[in-house]
Design a protein around this motif. Structure first.
Motif, PDB file in Angstrom:
ATOM      1  N   LYS A   5      -4.853  -4.977  -4.704  1.00 63.05           N
ATOM      2  CA  LYS A   5      -3.836  -4.255  -4.336  1.00 63.05           C
ATOM      3  C   LYS A   5      -3.721  -3.163  -5.561  1.00 63.05           C
ATOM      4  O   LYS A   5      -3.690  -3.074  -7.234  1.00 63.05           O
ATOM      5  CB  LYS A   5      -3.043  -4.920  -5.124  1.00 63.05           C
ATOM      6  CG  LYS A   5      -1.965  -6.161  -3.594  1.00 63.05           C
ATOM      7  CD  LYS A   5      -1.259  -7.184  -3.868  1.00 63.05           C
ATOM      8  CE  LYS A   5      -1.001  -8.253  -2.825  1.00 63.05           C
ATOM      9  NZ  LYS A   5      -0.307  -9.048  -3.716  1.00 63.05           N
ATOM     10  N   GLN A   6      -2.818  -1.998  -5.087  1.00 59.50           N
ATOM     11  CA  GLN A   6      -2.307  -0.865  -6.505  1.00 59.50           C
ATOM     12  C   GLN A   6      -1.369  -0.922  -7.267  1.00 59.50           C
ATOM     13  O   GLN A   6      -0.673  -1.540  -6.613  1.00 59.50           O
ATOM     14  CB  GLN A   6      -1.944   0.713  -5.556  1.00 59.50           C
ATOM     15  CG  GLN A   6      -3.086   2.088  -5.721  1.00 59.50           C
ATOM     16  CD  GLN A   6      -2.512   2.623  -5.020  1.00 59.50           C
ATOM     17  OE1 GLN A   6      -1.952   2.969  -4.114  1.00 59.50           O
ATOM     18  NE2 GLN A   6      -3.093   3.671  -6.206  1.00 59.50           N
ATOM     19  N   TYR A  44       2.391  -3.362  -3.064  1.00 62.39           N
ATOM     20  CA  TYR A  44       2.067  -2.301  -4.340  1.00 62.39           C
ATOM     21  C   TYR A  44       2.357  -3.441  -5.432  1.00 62.39           C
ATOM     22  O   TYR A  44       3.842  -4.392  -5.324  1.00 62.39           O
ATOM     23  CB  TYR A  44       2.639  -1.541  -4.665  1.00 62.39           C
ATOM     24  CG  TYR A  44       2.659  -0.266  -3.922  1.00 62.39           C
ATOM     25  CD1 TYR A  44       1.783   0.439  -4.275  1.00 62.39           C
ATOM     26  CD2 TYR A  44       3.038   0.029  -2.435  1.00 62.39           C
ATOM     27  CE1 TYR A  44       0.867   1.772  -3.564  1.00 62.39           C
ATOM     28  CE2 TYR A  44       2.758   1.074  -1.569  1.00 62.39           C
ATOM     29  CZ  TYR A  44       1.728   1.309  -1.943  1.00 62.39           C
ATOM     30  OH  TYR A  44       1.221   2.369  -1.697  1.00 62.39           O
TER      31      TYR A  44
END
Length: 262
Positions: A5-6, A44
């Protein structure tokens, strides 16, 4: 194997949270909560570094100016931090997102054992879909003799957090919409610099101090934050905090504000 995940750290300054008349900017906080909650729902990992305890404390107590005694300032910060977190918690819950609070001092991030505990806490909150909200622990922070616990400002704190947790991006919301070649408050012909891949002496010389009475950070501290992230091969975007929904545009990669890093 699950896709990584960012991880994005957003820093919001006092000038974005407090109106010119000294009252709390509830619309800005609501938009900030909406934006971060939406991105959180999209997968995110969002971390918020928030200033504003002192400003909200002043508003809560009906004051317009900071008192001079340090103890009174720290008491106001204690009042304001409670009120600020109440507002954040309420607004984030409106968008089906929970938040958790971390109040830090410099020594906590520099001492290996306490730093690891903080990182473990942040990681656990993110794993659980909770948005960590981080601020300096103003009521206990001191800067005297060799007991240095204060950050110079939350620009520094946000950069340290971003680098320590391996964030993909640091977004700094400010009262200025980009980094300029000279002070736009003084020079109408000042031009925004959209991309900075190296902080040259000329760029550092173009930095100026803060233009607001509430915040403690200015452009110099934002350049220091950018330098910290760039040293760790990370990116930072400086942009206007007037409408926090600008974060959506930054995440999409649009050319807003100034992007530091390669």
């Amino acid at each position: 194997m699950a896709e990584k995940k960012q991880r994005i750290v957003v820093k919001v300054g006092t000038s974005s949270l407090i109106l010119p008349n000294g009252q709390t900017n509830l619309r800005a906080i609501d938009r900030l909560a909406f934006t971060l909650a939406t991105l959180n729902h999209q997968g995110y990992e969002m971390v918020l570094v928030s200033s504003g305890a002192m400003g909200v404390g002043l508003a809560s107590q009906g004051l317009r100016e900071r008192p001079k005694p340090i103890a009174k300032q720290q008491a106001l910060a204690a009042i304001g931090q409670t009120e600020l977190m109440r507002i954040y918690s309420q607004r984030f819950l409106d968008y089906q997102t929970k938040v958790g609070q971390l109040l830090l001092t410099r020594d906590v991030l520099h001492f290996p054992v306490s730093r690891q505990h903080v990182l473990n806490t942040i990681s656990t909150l993110l794993d659980d879909g909770v948005v960590p909200i981080i601020n300096e622990n103003d009521p206990v922070s001191v800067d005297e003799l060799d007991h240095h616990t204060t950050f110079s400002d939350n620009d520094e704190l946000s950069a340290l957090v971003a680098t320590r947790i391996g964030a993909d991006l640091l977004i700094v919301l400010s009262d200025i919409d980009a980094f300029y070649d000279k002070d736009p408050h003084k020079y109408p012909d000042a031009q925004p610099i959209r991309r900075v891949e190296e902080l040259t002496p000329e760029l550092r010389a173009a930095a100026s101090g803060s233009s607001t009475r509430f915040g403690t950070g200015g452009m110099v501290t934002k350049l220091h934050a950018a330098a910290t992230t760039m040293e760790h091969h990370q990116q930072m975007v400086l942009c206007s905090g007037a409408d926090p929904r600008i974060i959506f545009r930054v995440v999409k990669g649009e050319a807003v504000g100034t992007r530091f890093g390669k």
